[in-house]
Design an enzyme around this catalytic site. Structure first.
Site, PDB file in Angstrom:
ATOM      1  N   GLY A  30      -0.677  -0.948  13.639  1.00 59.99           N
ATOM      2  CA  GLY A  30      -0.791  -2.342  13.231  1.00 59.99           C
ATOM      3  C   GLY A  30       0.035  -2.640  11.993  1.00 59.99           C
ATOM      4  O   GLY A  30       0.098  -3.788  11.551  1.00 59.99           O
ATOM      5  N   SER A  46       0.807  -1.220   0.000  1.00 60.50           N
ATOM      6  CA  SER A  46       0.000   0.000   0.000  1.00 60.50           C
ATOM      7  C   SER A  46       0.843   1.275   0.000  1.00 60.50           C
ATOM      8  O   SER A  46       1.645   1.488  -0.889  1.00 60.50           O
ATOM      9  CB  SER A  46      -0.939  -0.097   1.203  1.00 60.50           C
TER      10      SER A  46
HETATM   11  P1  NG1 Z   1      -1.891   1.551  11.450  1.00 61.88           P
HETATM   12  O1  NG1 Z   1      -0.449   1.449  11.062  1.00 61.88           O
HETATM   13  O2  NG1 Z   1      -2.429   0.406  12.253  1.00 61.88           O
HETATM   14  O3  NG1 Z   1      -2.179   2.901  12.043  1.00 61.88           O
HETATM   15  C1  NG1 Z   1      -2.596   2.297   8.971  1.00 61.88           C
HETATM   16  C2  NG1 Z   1      -3.710   3.315   8.970  1.00 61.88           C
HETATM   17  C3  NG1 Z   1      -5.034   2.579   9.005  1.00 61.88           C
HETATM   18  C4  NG1 Z   1      -5.153   1.567   7.881  1.00 61.88           C
HETATM   19  C5  NG1 Z   1      -3.914   0.688   7.807  1.00 61.88           C
HETATM   20  C6  NG1 Z   1      -3.874  -0.203   6.612  1.00 61.88           C
HETATM   21  C7  NG1 Z   1      -3.735   5.529   9.999  1.00 61.88           C
HETATM   22  C8  NG1 Z   1      -3.603   6.315  11.238  1.00 61.88           C
HETATM   23  N1  NG1 Z   1      -3.625   4.201  10.117  1.00 61.88           N
HETATM   24  O4  NG1 Z   1      -2.748   1.492  10.112  1.00 61.88           O
HETATM   25  O5  NG1 Z   1      -6.064   3.506   8.991  1.00 61.88           O
HETATM   26  O6  NG1 Z   1      -5.416   2.203   6.665  1.00 61.88           O
HETATM   27  O7  NG1 Z   1      -2.707   1.475   7.833  1.00 61.88           O
HETATM   28  O8  NG1 Z   1      -3.384   0.383   5.469  1.00 61.88           O
HETATM   29  O9  NG1 Z   1      -3.939   6.102   8.939  1.00 61.88           O
HETATM   30 ZN    ZN Z   2      -3.718   1.171   0.429  1.00 59.23          ZN
END
Ligand code: NG1
Ligand code: ZN
Length: 546
Positions: A503, A66
């Site tokens: 995450g 991503s």
């Molecule tokens: P994490 O790294 O858990 O914050 C990020 C995005 C999520 C989601 C995931 C998957 C933020 C603050 N967090 O997750 O919303 O999109 O990546 O791509 O934008």
């Molecule tokens: Zn994405």
């Protein structure tokens, strides 16, 4: 059966796991430096095959990291209706990923036994990949895993994440959702878009024009592919198309949202509508610069508001009473929540971060609009809602206004990708709404004013020491952290702050908003220091804002 296991054993030797490496299936599957992922991919091929046998349906495996850097990669499993896999299977994914080489068969047999999987069942797996240089060999590793267990894989090659979700859903609904081909996807979306916009007369070229930042990724390739279909009803200037720049580097939706500034590589004139996709085109944010050169971001919250307003008006015009709700996370700007609840009188739910949580909560409504502030989101229509709308659109006994509204609702259902957030589908819906409402991006932006906010990251030894509650809005451990945040927040007007372990990255994320940018920055910085102090920060005091 015996020979399948022998094949797994043999093939897994070609995709060996580095001893001791431990990875977790997180918010967005496995994600890390691409060099560490070959064995993970092979094993996810195995798991997808088991999942396919268990569900007696086609499963998707998408190879992408991503918005993360080009050097990283990742993998996500897609369940039969295009949703994310269940928590139990996420657990199996982690188990399989972390089994040492000699324990792999035992781990595999454990899943087969627990789920009582009939190994003589057919298994079908759709595989897709993004444009990262590592994606080709990693997606091959997935397919090796599928074939080792006797499954069939279909390689969709370069596709966006939402396109693969769409294919899986089409396949498992036997074409009811559309054709499981990239062509089928474009044709469904652009027909709905053309239907939505055809009644809008006298659109100027300016109104039809949109600048798109493709993040130097797959979204750029796919926008190019789709352009021809749009019959100039949408005229796209594509930037960061991958021909020179690096994926997600100083560009893309995540960069624009987090840095709150324009991407490099995009020519922007005052007042012009621009949008950025992320590296796998499941996120989109809009923005423009005003005549004073100031940057304005229209993020997932503003998108959710625009779409909710549009849908609510259509429901009123169509004269149907359907329960509509908006789903957000703690990252949603406080102003957006207030606007949706107080002004629009829409029910708002807050869930934990991660699409699956939002998706799930949105299913509780007849029409559920869910968006993460970062621009990942879509609209879900319940089966009953779809049927009501369809009947109305075909009803010969209603007046023209109601019929027009019902048809627009129907085309909205067709243009949106209900399986997952989709930058291309969202873009088409947003462009159609702006055209229908005759709205400029400035007018859209002024629906409400965002509270200034700041996001930071803090490195700690083990981010799992942070435990949260109340949809991540409160930290329950380590002791004293929430008290520290509470007393800091009290010092600023209209302030709010929370922290949570990421995450997808080995960091703790800090969010703060307040009445002024200075206060938001200051609060975020002070909360970061509290995290650093109380949650075991590493790498020297975080002096500078990350
Ligand atoms: P994490 O790294 O858990 O914050 C990020 C995005 C999520 C989601 C995931 C998957 C933020 C603050 N967090 O997750 O919303 O999109 O990546 O791509 O934008
Ligand atoms: Zn994405």
């Amino acid at each position: 059966m015996m020979s399948q296991f022998q094949e797994v054993l043999k093939q897994s030797g070609l995709h060996p796991k580095p001893a001791g490496l431990v990875l977790q299936y997180g918010t967005a599957g496995f994600r890390t430096n691409a060099k560490k992922l070959d064995h993970i991919m092979f094993r996810m091929g195995l798991l997808a095959t088991l999942r396919s046998r268990k569900t007696k349906a086609t499963i998707g495996v998408m190879v992408t990291a991503s918005h993360n850097p080009e050097e990283d990669n990742g993998v996500k499993l897609i369940d039969p209706m295009g949703e994310m896999v269940t928590p139990t299977w996420e657990g199996y994914a982690t188990q399989l990923a972390n089994a040492e080489q000699e324990d792999l068969l035992t781990a595999l047999k454990d899943v087969i036994e627990k789920e009582a999987i009939d190994m003589s069942q057919e298994a079908d797996v759709f595989v897709g990949k993004d444009t990262r240089s590592s994606s080709a060999s990693l997606s091959q590793a997935v397919m090796d895993g599928v074939s080792a267990l006797g499954g069939h894989s279909k390689d969709y090659g370069l596709v966006t994440t939402p396109q693969l979700h769409y294919m899986v859903c089409c396949q498992n609904t036997k074409g009811k959702y559309g054709d499981a081909t990239v062509e089928g996807y474009y044709s469904k979306l652009y027909q709905a878009f053309i239907q939505l916009t055809k009644s809008v007369l006298n659109r100027t070229d300016d109104q039809k024009h949109l600048s798109v930042d493709g993040a130097n990724g797959i979204g750029a390739l796919k926008v190019r592919e789709m352009e021809a279909h749009l019959k100039k009803e949408l005229q796209i200037s594509l930037f960061n198309d991958g021909s020179k720049g690096k994926l997600n580097h100083q560009c893309g939706a995540d960069f624009v949202k987090v840095q709150q500034k324009p991407p490099t590589g995009v020519e922007m004139n005052p007042g012009e509508r621009c949008c950025s996709f992320d590296g796998d085109a499941d996120r989109i944010v809009y923005y423009f610069i005003d005549s004073e050169g100031q940057f304005h971001l229209l993020d997932g919250d503003k998108i959710a508001t625009l779409i909710s307003t549009f849908l609510k008006e259509l429901l009123t015009q169509a004269g149907v009473d359907l329960k509509m709700g908006a789903v957000q996370t703690a990252y949603a700007n406080g102003s957006s929540t207030r606007y949706l609840e107080d002004t629009m009188q829409v029910i708002v739910r807050c869930t934990k971060t991660g699409v699956k949580h939002l998706h799930h909560a949105a299913q509780e409504f007849d029409i559920g609009v869910y968006f993460e502030a970062n621009g990942h989101g879509t609209v879900l229509f319940s089966k009953a809602a779809e049927e009501i709308i369809q009947h109305l659109a075909e009803d010969a006994n209603i007046n023209d206004e109601r019929k027009r509204a019902a048809r627009m609702l129907q085309n909205t259902i067709n243009v949106i990708n209900q399986t997952v957030g989709d930058a291309i589908a969202d873009m088409l819906l947003i462009e159609a709404i702006l055209a229908i409402k005759g709205m400029t991006i400035q007018q859209w932006d002024s629906i409400y004013s965002d509270l200034p906010n700041r996001q930071l990251k803090v490195k700690v030894a083990d981010r799992r020491v942070i435990d949260t509650a109340d949809a991540e809005r409160r930290a329950v451990s380590p002791a004293g952290l929430q008290d520290a945040i509470d007393s800091l927040v009290k010092k600023y007007r209209k302030a709010r702050s929370f922290v949570r372990p990421s995450g997808t990255e080995d960091v703790v994320r800090v969010y703060a908003e307040a009445e002024t940018q200075e206060s938001a920055d200051d609060l975020a910085h002070k909360v970061s220091l509290a995290v650093y102090r109380l949650a075991g920060g590493v790498g020297g005091e975080p002096k500078q804002l990350l």
